[in-house]
Design an enzyme around this catalytic site. Structure first.
Site, mmCIF file in Angstrom:
data_model
loop_
_atom_site.group_PDB
_atom_site.id
_atom_site.type_symbol
_atom_site.label_atom_id
_atom_site.label_comp_id
_atom_site.label_asym_id
_atom_site.label_seq_id
_atom_site.Cartn_x
_atom_site.Cartn_y
_atom_site.Cartn_z
ATOM 1 N N ASN A 185 87.048 47.834 -17.477
ATOM 2 C CA ASN A 185 86.579 48.847 -16.541
ATOM 3 C C ASN A 185 87.050 48.506 -15.127
ATOM 4 O O ASN A 185 88.163 48.800 -14.773
ATOM 5 C CB ASN A 185 85.063 49.061 -16.599
ATOM 6 N N ASP A 213 80.243 53.096 -17.081
ATOM 7 C CA ASP A 213 80.825 54.366 -17.551
ATOM 8 C C ASP A 213 79.772 55.290 -18.166
ATOM 9 O O ASP A 213 80.043 56.465 -18.416
ATOM 10 C CB ASP A 213 81.937 54.114 -18.579
ATOM 11 N N ARG A 259 85.994 50.677 -28.464
ATOM 12 C CA ARG A 259 85.231 50.797 -27.227
ATOM 13 C C ARG A 259 83.988 49.909 -27.299
ATOM 14 O O ARG A 259 83.377 49.777 -28.366
ATOM 15 C CB ARG A 259 84.812 52.257 -27.087
ATOM 16 N N THR A 307 92.292 49.054 -15.735
ATOM 17 C CA THR A 307 92.540 49.261 -17.142
ATOM 18 C C THR A 307 94.023 49.036 -17.326
ATOM 19 O O THR A 307 94.744 48.890 -16.346
ATOM 20 C CB THR A 307 92.136 50.707 -17.479
ATOM 21 N N SER A 331 84.539 57.538 -22.087
ATOM 22 C CA SER A 331 85.738 57.000 -21.441
ATOM 23 C C SER A 331 86.668 58.133 -21.025
ATOM 24 O O SER A 331 86.552 59.260 -21.512
ATOM 25 C CB SER A 331 86.463 56.101 -22.440
ATOM 26 N N SER A 332 87.599 57.804 -20.125
ATOM 27 C CA SER A 332 88.668 58.756 -19.787
ATOM 28 C C SER A 332 90.009 58.313 -20.360
ATOM 29 O O SER A 332 91.030 58.983 -20.144
ATOM 30 C CB SER A 332 88.813 58.881 -18.268
ATOM 31 N N THR A 380 90.682 47.979 -21.545
ATOM 32 C CA THR A 380 90.066 47.843 -20.215
ATOM 33 C C THR A 380 88.888 46.890 -20.177
ATOM 34 O O THR A 380 88.246 46.634 -21.195
ATOM 35 C CB THR A 380 89.583 49.236 -19.724
ATOM 36 N N GLY A 388 90.849 55.081 -14.243
ATOM 37 C CA GLY A 388 89.513 55.685 -14.250
ATOM 38 C C GLY A 388 89.605 57.178 -14.483
ATOM 39 O O GLY A 388 90.299 57.644 -15.395
HETATM 40 O O1 DON Z 1 87.056 54.047 -19.913
HETATM 41 C C1 DON Z 1 87.232 54.493 -18.786
HETATM 42 O O2 DON Z 1 87.442 55.659 -18.568
HETATM 43 C C2 DON Z 1 87.239 53.540 -17.616
HETATM 44 N N1 DON Z 1 86.460 52.393 -17.920
HETATM 45 C C3 DON Z 1 88.650 53.195 -17.284
HETATM 46 C C4 DON Z 1 88.761 52.294 -16.101
HETATM 47 C C5 DON Z 1 90.080 52.287 -15.472
HETATM 48 O O3 DON Z 1 90.976 52.970 -15.856
HETATM 49 C C6 DON Z 1 90.249 51.431 -14.291
HETATM 50 N N2 DON Z 1 91.618 51.437 -13.868
HETATM 51 N N3 DON Z 1 92.132 51.524 -12.869
#
Ligand code: DON
Length: 578
Positions: A409, A431, A114, A389, A460-461, A407, A482
């Site tokens: 983001n 984030d 990350r 992502t 993060s998710s 990702t 996300g």
């Molecule tokens: O780490 C995270 O949770 C976000 N930055 C993920 C972003 C994401 O999944 C965008 N996708 N559609």
């Protein structure tokens, strides 16, 4: 034979738009030649390994690595670099991600690559003088970027598990950058949609800019990116975190008011962490620990619904939806308060993962009416313990499995290309909770646990996950999306375990999502039948239709030992096997 191989190589699991007859014909052909066979719901299954990723070229790169003797991690590294070339929305050198790994003998590990806040970052850096959040600052331009982690992550994963040489796994991406790749229709449309932003944030650069509109089939060559990849191929992490590429990143920061310094780059280290593990209806779940919220939240969700007879109620029946929504409401409230980078904040991981805790959280749930999110706060924990992502799933011939979510983001991250180096920088700083209670781009709120601090990783998710059954590999799963990542992985697992769907059907199934705040049930068009929606509305649930939820790329091992792919039909996702 050449023709059969060609069919194999281009076979996509997007069956909704294909006639069953064609699938049966292809599957029969494949079965007779290379060991593919027709499985449940006409999915084609393979015996020796599989790669499922967001782009056909990246899946092809991964499959070639597997066929030439590489293992799942060799293929994962090659796919990560290939996606950085052919899938610029999310594939990356300038971003970060997570790997969950399970060897064929059951060894498990997880790698955190990350991004981190630069050393010069500070708690209020995205607030104006009145203390209000200036959200554009954490979303666009160099100041939105965290210190990239992907290259060090790939180096560390390869050092620990790789079988082929480093040069061998980086080379296919370099070839794609030099010789070019062809845009899919989706990609051409997205690039055209981002033209204005690319021009705005990249004065004097010409990456992905041409006079005419992009169209499907256009060949994109990226010589600067090829150069960067050749430095990474020849010098490993130093090819990125030191020398000319690091200097170009620093120059980009200086030109655009960003904060990442040469020292931030040199000192970046990906970290091996102990995976979160738990059980669901007898399956072992291996998933990502903090700084992702994904693994803990996924386990909390599974534990919340485990006592209930979902399979008897049925897929997206009103009781099923109501229980899932109420579980999600409570779990996302916990996420907002209790989860953050464990190197900076003491996350009450063990307490949150107790099955009794999840059951207790649902005690105030009333079947006859919706709980109000305003009545739900994060659970009390006694004592503290010390939309772009992409996800890909890989299994090799020996049964080693890699589950990787990576990702920038937002789509194309901060929209900033590093001049001379040809890759995009992330906008992962968004984030963080830039101000307590202020929603980020996914509507997620947070507080102290996820405040901005120098050197800290933003919560993060992302939820790369692997499931075992009876000590053997069962499923590899993950998705972008996300805040919806956690619920998409959760619902995909339920679709297989509780609702007996094939991998492809589980992935394609319409999804819905609740994240505590805002107090709404987001549903994909067609996810709920109108009677179910009406019954839920009568109980006080606000139902809001939205675009696609999730782009899950997953692999299921059948009880006969074959691999079934689930490549999300919402995108260009492609499952290839052999
Ligand atoms: O780490 C995270 O949770 C976000 N930055 C993920 C972003 C994401 O999944 C965008 N996708 N559609």
């Amino acid at each position: 034979m050449k023709r059969f191989t060609e069919i194999l190589n281009t076979l996509k699991f997007n069956f909704i738009t294909r006639s069953i007859t064609a699938v049966i014909a292809i599957a029969t052909l494949v079965t007779s030649c290379v060991g593919g066979q027709l499985g449940k719901n006409n999915s084609v299954e393979f015996k020796n390994g599989m790669v499922v990723s967001a782009h056909p070229e990246a899946s092809r790169v991964g499959l070639n690595i597997l066929k030439s003797g590489g293992n799942a991690v060799d293929a994962a590294v090659a796919v990560q670099f290939a996606l950085a070339v052919v899938y610029p929305n999310a594939g990356n050198l300038g971003g970060g991600g997570f790997l969950v790994y399970r060897s064929s003998t059951g060894e498990i590990s997880s790698l955190d690559f990350r991004e981190k806040a630069p050393a010069a970052a500070s708690r209020n850096m995205y607030l104006d003088s009145a203390g209000n959040a200036i959200t554009d600052k954490s979303l666009y331009g160099p100041l939105a970027a965290g210190v990239p982690g992907s290259v060090d992550g790939m180096v560390k994963a390869h050092q620990k598990y790789g079988r082929l040489s480093w040069a061998r796994v980086v080379q296919p991406a370099l070839d794609l950058a030099l010789n070019g790749y062809k845009l899919t229709e989706n990609q051409a449309r997205e690039l055209n949609g981002n033209r204005a932003d690319f021009l705005k944030y990249n004065p004097g650069k010409e990456y992905y800019i041409q006079a005419e509109q992009w169209k499907a089939g256009d060949l994109v060559k990226q010589p600067d990116l090829a150069n960067t990849l050749s430095l990474i191929r020849d010098k490993g992490r130093d090819g990125f975190y030191d020398g000319p590429v690091a200097a170009l990143i620093e120059a980009e920061m200086k030109a655009g008011g960003g904060m990442i310094s040469a020292n931030d780059l040199r000192s970046y280290q990906a970290v091996w962490r102990k995976p979160v593990t738990g059980t669901y209806r007898g399956y072992k779940v291996i998933t990502m620990p903090p700084p992702s919220s994904g693994g803990i939240a996924l386990m909390q969700l599974l534990k919340s619904v485990e006592p209930y007879p979902l399979s008897r109620w049925g897929f997206n029946a009103d009781s099923t939806v109501q229980l899932i929504v109420e579980s999600e409401r409570r779990v996302y409230a916990d996420r907002a308060t209790h989860l953050g980078d464990p190197d900076f904040y003491s996350v009450p991981q063990q307490a949150l993962l107790e099955s009794s805790y999840s059951r207790l959280r649902l005690e105030n749930f009333n079947w006859s009416r919706a709980t109000l999110s305003s009545d739900i706060q994060a659970g009390k924990i006694n004592g503290k313990e010390s939309e772009e992502t992409t996800h890909f799933s890989i299994v090799d011939r020996d049964g080693n499995a890699a589950s990787v979510t990576t990702t920038l983001n937002g789509s194309y991250g901060s929209k900033v290309f590093v001049k001379g180096a040809g890759f995009l920088l992330n906008n992962e700083m968004d984030d963080f909770s830039v101000k307590p209670g202020t929603p980020n781009m996914y509507g997620l709120v947070g507080g102290e646990a996820n405040s901005v601090q120098p050197g800290k990783r933003m919560l993060s998710s992302m939820t790369p996950t692997i499931l075992e059954k009876d000590g053997d590999l069962f499923m590899i799963v993950g998705t972008p999306g996300g805040s919806t990542i956690i619920t998409s992985v959760f619902q995909t697992i339920l679709n297989v375990v509780d609702f007996d769907k094939s991998m492809q059907a589980a992935v394609n199934a319409k999804k819905f999502h609740h994240q505590w705040l805002p107090d709404e049930v987001f549903v994909e068009k067609g996810a709920l039948d109108s009677l179910v929606a009406l019954r839920l509305q009568e109980k006080g649930y606000k139902i809001t239709e939205r675009g696609p939820i999730g782009r899950v790329d997953a692999i299921l091992k059948t009880k006969w030992g074959y691999y079934q792919g689930g490549a999300d039909s919402r995108g260009d996702d492609t499952a290839l096997g052999w």
